[in-house]
Scaffold this active site. Structure first.
Site, mmCIF file in Angstrom:
data_model
loop_
_atom_site.group_PDB
_atom_site.id
_atom_site.type_symbol
_atom_site.label_atom_id
_atom_site.label_comp_id
_atom_site.label_asym_id
_atom_site.label_seq_id
_atom_site.Cartn_x
_atom_site.Cartn_y
_atom_site.Cartn_z
ATOM 1 N N ASP A 13 0.812 -1.226 0.000
ATOM 2 C CA ASP A 13 0.000 0.000 0.000
ATOM 3 C C ASP A 13 0.842 1.270 0.000
ATOM 4 O OD1 ASP A 13 -2.204 -1.674 0.105
ATOM 5 O OD2 ASP A 13 -2.297 -1.624 2.305
ATOM 6 N N GLY A 15 1.651 2.913 -2.615
ATOM 7 C CA GLY A 15 1.252 3.789 -3.731
ATOM 8 C C GLY A 15 1.792 3.263 -5.057
ATOM 9 N N LYS A 16 2.016 1.958 -5.120
ATOM 10 C CA LYS A 16 2.580 1.363 -6.355
ATOM 11 C C LYS A 16 1.690 1.639 -7.562
ATOM 12 C CE LYS A 16 2.452 -2.599 -4.255
ATOM 13 N NZ LYS A 16 2.127 -2.186 -2.886
ATOM 14 N N ALA A 39 -4.023 -7.973 -3.498
ATOM 15 C CA ALA A 39 -3.532 -6.624 -3.803
ATOM 16 C C ALA A 39 -4.699 -5.683 -4.053
ATOM 17 C CB ALA A 39 -2.650 -6.675 -5.039
ATOM 18 N N GLY A 40 -4.470 -4.422 -3.751
ATOM 19 C CA GLY A 40 -5.447 -3.388 -4.091
ATOM 20 C C GLY A 40 -4.662 -2.161 -4.492
ATOM 21 N N HIS A 41 -4.636 -1.863 -5.787
ATOM 22 C CA HIS A 41 -3.823 -0.753 -6.296
ATOM 23 C C HIS A 41 -4.750 0.361 -6.786
ATOM 24 C CE1 HIS A 41 -0.215 -3.644 -7.107
ATOM 25 N NE2 HIS A 41 -0.623 -3.640 -5.855
ATOM 26 N N THR A 128 -5.884 -11.541 3.959
ATOM 27 C CA THR A 128 -7.017 -10.886 3.286
ATOM 28 C C THR A 128 -8.157 -11.884 3.070
ATOM 29 O OG1 THR A 128 -6.074 -11.416 1.131
ATOM 30 C CG2 THR A 128 -5.512 -9.264 2.058
ATOM 31 N N GLN A 223 1.991 -6.155 -3.092
ATOM 32 C CA GLN A 223 2.475 -6.258 -1.701
ATOM 33 C C GLN A 223 3.790 -5.474 -1.531
ATOM 34 O OE1 GLN A 223 1.363 -9.614 -3.151
ATOM 35 N NE2 GLN A 223 -0.552 -8.691 -2.588
ATOM 36 N N THR A 298 -7.449 -1.035 0.778
ATOM 37 C CA THR A 298 -8.137 -0.974 -0.512
ATOM 38 C C THR A 298 -8.899 -2.281 -0.769
ATOM 39 O OG1 THR A 298 -6.251 0.315 -1.262
ATOM 40 C CG2 THR A 298 -7.728 -0.474 -2.973
ATOM 41 N N THR A 299 -8.387 -3.398 -0.251
ATOM 42 C CA THR A 299 -8.999 -4.698 -0.523
ATOM 43 C C THR A 299 -9.983 -5.105 0.569
ATOM 44 O OG1 THR A 299 -7.060 -5.362 -1.761
ATOM 45 C CG2 THR A 299 -8.449 -7.144 -0.959
ATOM 46 N N PRO A 303 -8.596 -0.872 8.988
ATOM 47 C CA PRO A 303 -7.741 0.289 9.272
ATOM 48 C C PRO A 303 -6.274 -0.105 9.158
ATOM 49 C CG PRO A 303 -8.917 -0.425 11.252
ATOM 50 C CD PRO A 303 -9.437 -1.253 10.118
ATOM 51 N N ARG A 304 -5.465 0.738 8.518
ATOM 52 C CA ARG A 304 -4.030 0.436 8.426
ATOM 53 C C ARG A 304 -3.344 0.945 9.687
ATOM 54 N NH1 ARG A 304 -3.902 2.729 2.281
ATOM 55 N NH2 ARG A 304 -4.572 0.833 1.232
ATOM 56 N N GLY A 414 -0.176 14.141 -3.841
ATOM 57 C CA GLY A 414 -1.622 13.924 -3.880
ATOM 58 C C GLY A 414 -1.862 12.643 -4.645
HETATM 59 P P1 GDP Z 1 -0.638 0.226 -3.599
HETATM 60 O O1 GDP Z 1 -1.255 -1.036 -3.118
HETATM 61 O O2 GDP Z 1 0.812 0.301 -3.309
HETATM 62 O O3 GDP Z 1 -0.937 0.503 -5.051
HETATM 63 O O4 GDP Z 1 -1.316 1.402 -2.749
HETATM 64 P P2 GDP Z 1 -2.881 1.550 -2.370
HETATM 65 O O5 GDP Z 1 -3.624 2.000 -3.570
HETATM 66 O O6 GDP Z 1 -3.385 0.353 -1.658
HETATM 67 O O7 GDP Z 1 -2.803 2.671 -1.261
HETATM 68 C C1 GDP Z 1 -2.225 3.885 -1.519
HETATM 69 C C2 GDP Z 1 -3.268 4.994 -1.259
HETATM 70 O O8 GDP Z 1 -2.596 6.222 -1.225
HETATM 71 C C3 GDP Z 1 -4.298 5.112 -2.372
HETATM 72 O O9 GDP Z 1 -5.507 5.540 -1.809
HETATM 73 C C4 GDP Z 1 -3.712 6.190 -3.272
HETATM 74 O O10 GDP Z 1 -4.689 6.895 -4.025
HETATM 75 C C5 GDP Z 1 -3.070 7.090 -2.248
HETATM 76 N N1 GDP Z 1 -1.890 7.827 -2.699
HETATM 77 C C6 GDP Z 1 -0.825 7.397 -3.419
HETATM 78 N N2 GDP Z 1 0.110 8.362 -3.519
HETATM 79 C C7 GDP Z 1 -0.371 9.420 -2.833
HETATM 80 C C8 GDP Z 1 0.152 10.717 -2.530
HETATM 81 O O11 GDP Z 1 1.259 11.090 -2.905
HETATM 82 N N3 GDP Z 1 -0.661 11.540 -1.786
HETATM 83 C C9 GDP Z 1 -1.886 11.162 -1.327
HETATM 84 N N4 GDP Z 1 -2.592 12.003 -0.603
HETATM 85 N N5 GDP Z 1 -2.399 9.951 -1.587
HETATM 86 C C10 GDP Z 1 -1.630 9.088 -2.325
HETATM 87 P P1 IMO Z 2 -0.850 -4.269 -2.170
HETATM 88 O O1 IMO Z 2 -0.419 -4.855 -3.489
HETATM 89 C C1 IMO Z 2 -0.941 -4.566 2.160
HETATM 90 C C2 IMO Z 2 -1.069 -8.599 3.867
HETATM 91 C C3 IMO Z 2 -2.326 -9.017 4.614
HETATM 92 C C4 IMO Z 2 -1.723 -9.942 5.657
HETATM 93 C C5 IMO Z 2 -0.603 -10.639 4.883
HETATM 94 C C6 IMO Z 2 -0.986 -12.010 4.350
HETATM 95 O O2 IMO Z 2 -2.146 -3.544 -2.248
HETATM 96 O O3 IMO Z 2 0.239 -3.488 -1.556
HETATM 97 P P2 IMO Z 2 -2.528 -12.773 2.315
HETATM 98 O O4 IMO Z 2 -3.981 -12.539 2.047
HETATM 99 O O5 IMO Z 2 -1.618 -12.246 1.254
HETATM 100 O O6 IMO Z 2 -2.208 -14.205 2.662
HETATM 101 O O7 IMO Z 2 -2.222 -11.944 3.671
HETATM 102 O O8 IMO Z 2 -0.274 -9.780 3.792
HETATM 103 N N1 IMO Z 2 -1.284 -8.114 2.479
HETATM 104 C C7 IMO Z 2 -1.198 -6.835 2.114
HETATM 105 N N2 IMO Z 2 -0.994 -5.723 2.849
HETATM 106 N N3 IMO Z 2 -1.037 -4.467 0.824
HETATM 107 C C8 IMO Z 2 -1.210 -5.586 0.075
HETATM 108 O O9 IMO Z 2 -1.177 -5.558 -1.271
HETATM 109 C C9 IMO Z 2 -1.336 -6.836 0.716
HETATM 110 N N4 IMO Z 2 -1.542 -8.104 0.289
HETATM 111 C C10 IMO Z 2 -1.484 -8.886 1.382
HETATM 112 O O10 IMO Z 2 -2.986 -7.916 5.192
HETATM 113 O O11 IMO Z 2 -1.123 -9.183 6.673
HETATM 114 MG MG MG Z 3 -2.812 -1.659 -1.831
#
Ligand code: GDP
Ligand code: IMO
Ligand code: MG
Length: 428
Positions: A13, A15-16, A39-41, A128, A223, A298-299, A303-304, A414
């Site tokens: 999470d 911000g990939k 994953a949740g991107h 998850t 991840q 995201t998934t 709460p993180r 942002g």
């Molecule tokens: P990922 O799994 O690494 O792709 O990240 P996630 O999408 O799960 O979580 C990142 C969150 O941060 C998302 O809600 C993005 O829209 C947000 N985000 C990413 N970069 C930025 C940033 O520079 N500023 C702010 N405010 N939000 C960001």
């Molecule tokens: P993205 O790609 C954050 C965490 C789960 C749990 C552990 C094992 O969005 O960054 P799993 O379901 O994979 O067996 O769970 O890994 N986890 C993540 N945490 N971002 C993710 O993906 C994750 N994918 C799995 O919360 O702690």
């Molecule tokens: Mg994510």
């Protein structure tokens, strides 16, 4: 042969998705190589938010092939829901391909993930519950069902039968739950088979042809570093390799396919699920960051957990991933909260170390040693040039560069596609 990896440098999470979305504009192909719909991107483009789970974040660009490699585990129900929802929003998915060799997440994987977590109670992993661990378990145990098996009716029926018989024993005798029905699953997955047939290819070959044509490949990690099955905070990890090494086996290419590795670093740290987290903040500033940054999964919507940036982790990530560049997200979120801290070393039983320990026992004992920096209050979201950042924010970034020896080449101010300071041209 320019290939660029985007890898999470912390616990996911970071911000990939948003950086992949940006880099995809100059790539020719975007590839997922591990993980699944755990994953949740998030990508925000034209004020529209897209949450991608299995589909590469390059999908918003038309005419760029997006591949889901053999290292990814695919829940077809989730894949088709994602495809349909994108199509409904006007996003085409004709350029999406999945590996014939990718393993399928089956209903018993999801059920067993949930049952195992329930059974473990407090000592669970906090997964998850998408069936990821049980699916990779079957893959390694040589019992899994791949897409190429699913689209061969006979092969599928026999593999499914064997698996259901075995899993039902576990479900009934260990967990005292109702057995799963072969016919129901066979029927459901046969429908997926006809849809998957049209998009299943040898993704290794497809990617290799692009490389041979000197095209630009973008590898999208899911991840993060500390969720890696080998290098993460085991057993509080996922079941795949989110680190650079995972690219080679997860798509089927050699080391020359990669020329650059961008580590995505959140300007603080978050973690979802259980496991040690040295710089975690309980209440106070941790809560402020969570609410300010809407830090909820995201998934799963959980709460993180939030804490300060830990540079011991980033240097560990540099070593294991071979990071050549940092993309720093959420500098806007970190502003307006007063002084900010960065962890530079751990004190473990009186010994100071900058190396990430191998065991959870040691990590749990680690006390963070912090450096404190003055914060910034300005709204950063309209800043596009590094020089225009407040001097306190620049000092924070420069400290990261000094400590890690890696340039911070992209800075998120942002969530939107444009809300980013870019200091170098990638894919050159
Ligand atoms: P990922 O799994 O690494 O792709 O990240 P996630 O999408 O799960 O979580 C990142 C969150 O941060 C998302 O809600 C993005 O829209 C947000 N985000 C990413 N970069 C930025 C940033 O520079 N500023 C702010 N405010 N939000 C960001
Ligand atoms: P993205 O790609 C954050 C965490 C789960 C749990 C552990 C094992 O969005 O960054 P799993 O379901 O994979 O067996 O769970 O890994 N986890 C993540 N945490 N971002 C993710 O993906 C994750 N994918 C799995 O919360 O702690
Ligand atoms: Mg994510």
């Amino acid at each position: 042969m320019p290939g660029l990896v985007v890898a999470g440098a912390q616990w996911g999470d970071e911000g990939k998705g948003r950086f992949v979305d940006y880099l995809a504009s100059s790539a020719d192909m975007v590839i997922r190589f591990q993980g699944g719909n755990n994953a949740g991107h998030t990508v925000v483009s034209d004020n529209k938010e897209y949450k991608l789970h299995l589909i590469p974040s390059g999908i918003l660009y038309e005419n760029k092939p997006c591949l889901i490699g053999n290292g990814v585990v695919i829940d077809p129900k989730s894949l088709f829901e994602e495809i349909d929802s994108l199509n409904e929003r006007g996003i085409k998915t004709d350029n999406l391909f999945v590996s014939l060799r990718a393993h399928l997440v089956m209903p018993y994987h999801i059920l067993l993930d949930g049952l195992s977590e329930k059974n473990l109670g407090k000592s669970g992993i906090g997964t998850t519950q998408k069936g990821i661990g049980p699916c990779y378990t079957d893959k390694i145990a040589r019992k899994g069902i791949r897409i190429c098996d699913l689209i061969n009716e006979k092969e599928f029926a026999s593999l499914l039968k064997k698996n259901i018989d075995e899993k039902n024993q576990q479900i009934v005798s260990v967990y005292k739950e109702k057995p799963l029905d072969f016919d129901e699953i066979y029927e459901e997955y046969s429908k997926y088979a006809s849809r998957l047939k049209k998009m299943a290819v040898d993704t290794s070959l497809m990617a290799y042809k692009y490389l041979e044509g000197n095209k630009k490949l973008l590898f999208e990690g899911a991840q993060g570093m500390l969720l890696d099955i080998d290098f993460g905070t085991y057993p509080y990890v996922t079941s795949s390799h989110p680190t650079t090494g995972g690219v080679y086996s997860g798509i089927g290419l050699g080391p020359k396919a990669i020329s650059e590795v961008v580590g995505v670093v959140k300007s603080y740290t978050t973690r979802v699920g259980k496991g040690p987290f040295t710089t975690e903040l309980f209440g106070g500033i941790g809560d402020v960051i969570r609410e300010k940054g809407h830090e909820y999964g995201t998934t799963t919507g959980r709460p993180r957990r939030c804490g300060w940036l830990d540079l011991v982790i980033i240097n560990y990530s540099k070593r294991v991933n071979g990071l050549t560049s940092i993309a720093l997200s959420r500098m806007d979120t970190l502003g307006g909260i007063g002084d900010v801290k960065v962890c530079t070393a751990y004190d473990i039983d009186g010994t100071i170390t900058k190396d990430y320990p191998a065991t959870v026992v040691e990590i749990e004992k680690a006390k963070p040693i912090y450096e404190t920096f003055a914060g910034w209050d300005e709204n950063l979201s309209n800043i596009r040039e590094y020089k225009d950042l407040p001097k306190e924010a620049r000092r924070y970034i420069e400290f990261i560069e000094e400590y890690t020896g890696i340039p911070v080449d992209m800075i998120g101010v942002g969530p939107g596609r444009e809300e980013c300071i870019v200091r170098k041209a990638y894919f050159k």
